[in-house]
Scaffold this active site. Structure first.
Site, PDB file in Angstrom:
ATOM      1  N   ASP A  75      37.504  36.310  45.291  1.00 36.22           N
ATOM      2  CA  ASP A  75      38.776  36.416  44.600  1.00 36.22           C
ATOM      3  C   ASP A  75      39.511  35.116  44.907  1.00 36.22           C
ATOM      4  OD1 ASP A  75      41.274  37.433  43.537  1.00 36.22           O
ATOM      5  OD2 ASP A  75      41.872  37.711  45.622  1.00 36.22           O
ATOM      6  N   CYS A  76      40.307  34.634  43.976  1.00 36.50           N
ATOM      7  CA  CYS A  76      40.991  33.358  44.196  1.00 36.50           C
ATOM      8  C   CYS A  76      42.434  33.535  44.654  1.00 36.50           C
ATOM      9  CB  CYS A  76      40.950  32.522  42.915  1.00 36.50           C
ATOM     10  SG  CYS A  76      41.715  30.891  43.103  1.00 36.50           S
TER      11      CYS A  76
END
Length: 243
Positions: free
Chosen positions: A14-15
């Site tokens: 996930d960023c």
């Protein structure tokens, strides 16, 4: 039992919340409307909690809506909820703010270390342009980038993770059991990933495991069992290097 980091060929990330400090970015991006409408009862905690609620509803109701439009709608609805005066320009400015959100201080060095050992993939809820701007801040070249714009749905939809499995196998020859998912959000990432049988590392940047606040992340009542938890990405990268 501790994770055996030799069991994986790829890390999926996930960023926003994990690599990019989206809460600081969100708060900063709300400043124009808050400055125009001084409101002593609206603090950062209120902004982030409302953001989490509004984002979840809009993405659930409109899974195909581009992320800049999601953000634009969040800003507009937030203003209406709190009787703030906004306009098309301020709503649109917030909608295109993703590229201005800063990276966490430890993200670049940790990613550089992890890339020496694994393929790195992004599984993100934003649009292509937004992530491209964030990628410049992160410097590292990712081996695969899968955005909500490419997939057509938003996490926590299982379709996003199935897309990851299919594409990494086709493009990199890496089967799903050789992917380790690394994320901050229990709601968007850890819970759905565990339901699909993935091994997961929780980057608990908010300190939820020690009584921290949910911030811009939707609250879940039952926490999934994680395979490992670290307070930041640097600690995770160091554990991998030392293994």
């Amino acid at each position: 039992m501790p994770l055996n980091y030799d069991n994986y060929d790829a890390l999926s990330f996930d960023c926003y919340g994990t690599l990019i400090d989206w809460e600081s970015g969100i708060w900063l991006a709300f400043q124009p409307v808050l400055v125009e409408n001084p409101h002593p009862q609206i603090d950062q905690n209120q902004v982030l909690a409302d953001f989490a609620e509004l984002e979840n509803k809009i993405q659930s109701d409109h899974p195909g809506m581009p992320y800049p439009e999601v953000l634009k709608s969040i800003h507009n609805r937030f203003a209406l909820r709190h009787d703030l005066v906004t306009n098309e320009g301020m709503d649109k400015l917030f909608g295109t703010s993703v590229g201005e959100w800063p990276a966490f201080p430890d993200s670049i060095e940790a990613l550089v270390d992890l890339k020496k050992r694994y393929k790195l993939a992004i599984l993100s809820n934003v649009d292509n342009v937004g992530f491209a701007a964030s990628n410049e801040r992160l410097v590292v070249e990712f081996d695969a980038i899968y955005t909500a714009e490419k997939i057509g749905t938003y996490k926590p939809d299982a379709a996003n993770f199935e897309f990851l499995f299919t594409q990494l196998l086709a493009e990199q020859g890496i089967p799903r059991e050789r992917i380790l998912h690394v994320a901050q959000s229990l709601y968007h990432d850890i819970q759905p990933a565990k339901m699909l049988g993935m091994d997961c590392v929780w980057i608990d940047r908010q300190g939820l495991s020690t009584g921290g606040d949910w911030g811009a992340t939707s609250v879940i009542s039952e926490w999934p069992k994680v395979d490992a938890v670290f307070s930041d990405l640097a600690s995770f990268a160091q554990a991998v290097v030392n293994s």
